[in-house]
Design an enzyme around this catalytic site. Structure first.
Site, mmCIF file in Angstrom:
data_model
loop_
_atom_site.group_PDB
_atom_site.id
_atom_site.type_symbol
_atom_site.label_atom_id
_atom_site.label_comp_id
_atom_site.label_asym_id
_atom_site.label_seq_id
_atom_site.Cartn_x
_atom_site.Cartn_y
_atom_site.Cartn_z
ATOM 1 N N CYS A 269 41.213 49.535 35.626
ATOM 2 C CA CYS A 269 40.157 49.179 36.364
ATOM 3 C C CYS A 269 39.215 50.006 36.718
ATOM 4 C CB CYS A 269 40.898 48.845 37.955
ATOM 5 S SG CYS A 269 42.157 47.746 37.725
HETATM 6 N N1 LIG Z 1 46.695 46.716 36.268
HETATM 7 C C1 LIG Z 1 46.249 46.669 37.290
HETATM 8 O O1 LIG Z 1 46.455 47.809 38.081
HETATM 9 C C2 LIG Z 1 45.231 45.651 37.943
HETATM 10 C C3 LIG Z 1 44.852 45.919 39.212
HETATM 11 C C4 LIG Z 1 43.907 45.002 39.841
HETATM 12 C C5 LIG Z 1 43.318 44.019 38.957
HETATM 13 N N2 LIG Z 1 43.541 44.022 37.688
HETATM 14 C C6 LIG Z 1 43.029 43.008 36.833
HETATM 15 O O2 LIG Z 1 43.785 42.145 36.467
HETATM 16 C C7 LIG Z 1 43.718 41.688 35.212
HETATM 17 C C8 LIG Z 1 44.865 41.782 34.401
HETATM 18 O O3 LIG Z 1 45.370 42.979 34.043
HETATM 19 P P1 LIG Z 1 46.606 43.244 33.686
HETATM 20 O O4 LIG Z 1 46.746 45.073 34.056
HETATM 21 O O5 LIG Z 1 47.721 42.741 34.196
HETATM 22 O O6 LIG Z 1 46.571 43.042 32.111
HETATM 23 P P2 LIG Z 1 47.741 43.477 31.086
HETATM 24 O O7 LIG Z 1 47.207 43.542 29.737
HETATM 25 O O8 LIG Z 1 48.990 43.866 31.882
HETATM 26 O O9 LIG Z 1 48.566 41.920 31.186
HETATM 27 C C9 LIG Z 1 47.441 40.647 30.690
HETATM 28 C C10 LIG Z 1 48.508 39.833 29.954
HETATM 29 O O10 LIG Z 1 47.644 38.697 29.500
HETATM 30 C C11 LIG Z 1 48.079 38.398 28.268
HETATM 31 N N3 LIG Z 1 47.222 37.350 27.838
HETATM 32 C C12 LIG Z 1 45.743 37.815 27.032
HETATM 33 N N4 LIG Z 1 45.235 36.766 26.705
HETATM 34 C C13 LIG Z 1 45.956 35.479 27.186
HETATM 35 C C14 LIG Z 1 45.725 34.221 27.174
HETATM 36 N N5 LIG Z 1 44.745 33.611 26.430
HETATM 37 N N6 LIG Z 1 46.597 33.374 27.580
HETATM 38 C C15 LIG Z 1 47.714 33.925 28.218
HETATM 39 N N7 LIG Z 1 48.059 35.293 28.121
HETATM 40 C C16 LIG Z 1 47.168 36.135 27.755
HETATM 41 C C17 LIG Z 1 48.527 39.420 27.569
HETATM 42 O O11 LIG Z 1 49.425 39.279 26.573
HETATM 43 C C18 LIG Z 1 49.025 40.385 28.600
HETATM 44 O O12 LIG Z 1 50.431 40.030 28.965
HETATM 45 C C19 LIG Z 1 42.394 42.449 34.593
HETATM 46 O O13 LIG Z 1 41.265 41.710 34.951
HETATM 47 C C20 LIG Z 1 42.514 43.397 35.430
HETATM 48 O O14 LIG Z 1 41.289 44.165 35.490
HETATM 49 C C21 LIG Z 1 44.507 44.917 36.993
#
Ligand SMILES: NC(=O)c1ccc[n+]([C@@H]2O[C@H](COP(=O)([O-])OP(=O)(O)OC[C@H]3O[C@@H](n4cnc5c(N)ncnc54)[C@H](O)[C@@H]3O)[C@@H](O)[C@H]2O)c1
Length: 435
Positions: A269
């Site tokens: 993030c």
């Molecule tokens: N990790 C954090 O602490 C956090 C906190 C707040 C917001 N976010 C936001 O949340 C969002 C997700 O982050 P995350 O950390 O969970 O990412 P992540 O990489 O852990 O998880 C994302 C998942 O999406 C899957 N994916 C990718 N493309 C896809 C598609 N086309 N269809 C289905 N699945 C798909 C991936 O295989 C993965 O399992 C981002 O925008 C991030 O900025 C993350």
């Protein structure tokens, strides 16, 4: 009607992207009594989830097993199943391209999949962090391509995720959820959905406000961490301990929120999201000076740590190129198994470029997988008294709670502490250099 279905908890929820954000959100809705399907393009994750195997340490497999048994939860890579879902929540990654521009391919691909089976009465919520306008300018037109209309046929909203991995004090259900729809009906239905699982929902007037609110939260952190990092350098030059300064300033009961210096920004993030706004505002002929400056200061921190280490080794007549450095912690923050954008990786790379031999230990990572910063070919060392005595220097990059810092300082010849983890170490304090 969808709202009634949600109220009765009969609406079926689909979470797209079963990662660090999708998993806790899924568990929160399951706990609230909904049936839920997890979608992911990663077939290994789908198989693991269906077998009740966890791939994120904080969420052990047993949390899913009861829902798998009761058939309240399943995972799939078959996006045709989106047709059966009432409320679709998108939690896919939003990284940057090499040029630091938003990489929206994940959101675009997901939206295209949803559009294929979009039907009347569905609610779609985007949770991935992104620039203001994404929901209405990018997602909405793709969903309307086949003729269905938002607010009339389907509903669309943005609700930012505020997950803080590793934070045991705040569970997803307790973190207030901001919701902004593409119209009032969308806001109302999205609010209904979230308030059935989350204690407090904060509706706002538009998706853009919700998108911008998330960016403000993360930019606020990035800027304040940069300030703490700059103050660290100044205080160090003046012979003042910045950690003691922050502790003292924090006793002010109003008008001061403590932020802490460190070896650089990490995670999915804070190092990334601010640049989504920098990119977008170019369209308005504006610049984001605070964001750029904070980025500049925070990005330099790994170099600062390496310079402080070099200086400390020099005082012991040890050139860095002939030294062995033990890095403690490669996760981007303590007590989690996530190393995305971890500053420890940058620090390892810099040490290696300068000819040092680098070893590491991290109880959360047996080895460093292939990451954006490259292939490291390193395996976590067993942390023993012998190892601590053998290396020239220990660099604490991540302050995991399981480490015994007293013991580390006692046996290591030199400790570079980037997290004030050794604050309570009793013996050998002269061996500690804060960086
Ligand atoms: N990790 C954090 O602490 C956090 C906190 C707040 C917001 N976010 C936001 O949340 C969002 C997700 O982050 P995350 O950390 O969970 O990412 P992540 O990489 O852990 O998880 C994302 C998942 O999406 C899957 N994916 C990718 N493309 C896809 C598609 N086309 N269809 C289905 N699945 C798909 C991936 O295989 C993965 O399992 C981002 O925008 C991030 O900025 C993350």
């Amino acid at each position: 009607m969808l709202k009634e279905k949600i109220k009765r908890k009969e609406a079926i929820i689909g979470v797209i992207g079963m990662g660090y954000v999708g998993i806790p959100l899924t568990l929160t809705f399951l706990k609230a009594g909904f049936s839920l399907v997890g979608f992911d393009i990663d077939k290994d994750k789908v198989t693991a989830l269906n077998q009740g195997i966890s791939y994120i340490k904080q969420y052990p497999a047993k949390l899913f097993s009861q829902y798998l048994k009761k058939k309240k939860f399943s995972a799939t890579a078959d996006f045709a199943r989106l047709a059966d879902i009432d409320c679709i929540i998108i939690c896919v990654p939003t990284p940057l391209t090499k040029m630091k521009d938003p990489d929206l391919t994940y959101i675009i691909n997901t939206t295209q999949e949803i559009a294929k089976t979009l039907r009347k009465g569905q609610l779609i919520v985007l949770e991935s962090t992104t620039y203001p306008g994404t929901t209405e300018e990018l997602v909405l037109p793709k969903l309307e391509e086949k003729g269905l209309r938002v607010e009339k046929d389907f509903f669309l909203a943005f609700s930012p995720e505020r997950e803080d991995p590793g934070n045991k004090n705040w569970k997803t259900a307790d973190i207030p959820k901001v919701v902004g729809g593409a119209g009032p009906k969308s806001t109302e239905i999205a609010k209904e959905l979230y308030q059935s699982a989350i204690k407090r929902v904060v509706p706002v007037s538009s998706a853009r406000v919700a998108e911008m609110a998330k960016l403000l939260e993360n930019i606020y952190r990035s800027v304040n961490i940069a300030l703490a990092n700059e103050m660290k350098i100044i205080a160090d030059r003046m012979g003042i301990d910045i950690w003691e300064v922050i502790e003292a300033a924090s006793t002010k009961p109003f008008g001061f929120t403590p932020f802490y210096p460190g070896p650089g920004l990490g995670g999915h993030c804070i190092p990334i999201d601010p640049f989504y706004l920098s990119w977008k505002v170019r369209e308005f002929n504006l610049t984001t000076r605070f964001i750029e400056l904070a980025g500049e200061i925070n990005t330099r921190m790994p170099e600062y740590v390496v310079e402080k280490t070099m200086d400390a080794l020099n005082l012991q007549n040890k050139p860095l190129s002939e030294s062995t450095i033990l890095i403690l912690g490669v996760a981007y923050k303590k007590d989690i198994d996530d190393m995305r954008e971890s500053p420890a990786l940058e620090i390892i790379k810099l040490f290696q470029e300068k000819g040092a031999t680098v070893l590491y230990n991290d109880p959360f990572f047996d080895k460093i997988p292939l990451v954006r910063k490259g292939r490291f070919n390193l395996k976590s060392e067993v942390l023993t008294e012998k190892l601590l005595k053998k290396v020239d220097c220990v660099v604490i990059t991540t302050a995991h709670s399981c480490y015994d810092y007293n013991w580390i300082v006692r046996h290591a010849p030199l400790v570079i502490d980037t997290r004030n983890a050794t604050r309570d170490a009793r013996e050998g304090r002269r061996k500690i250099v804060k960086a």
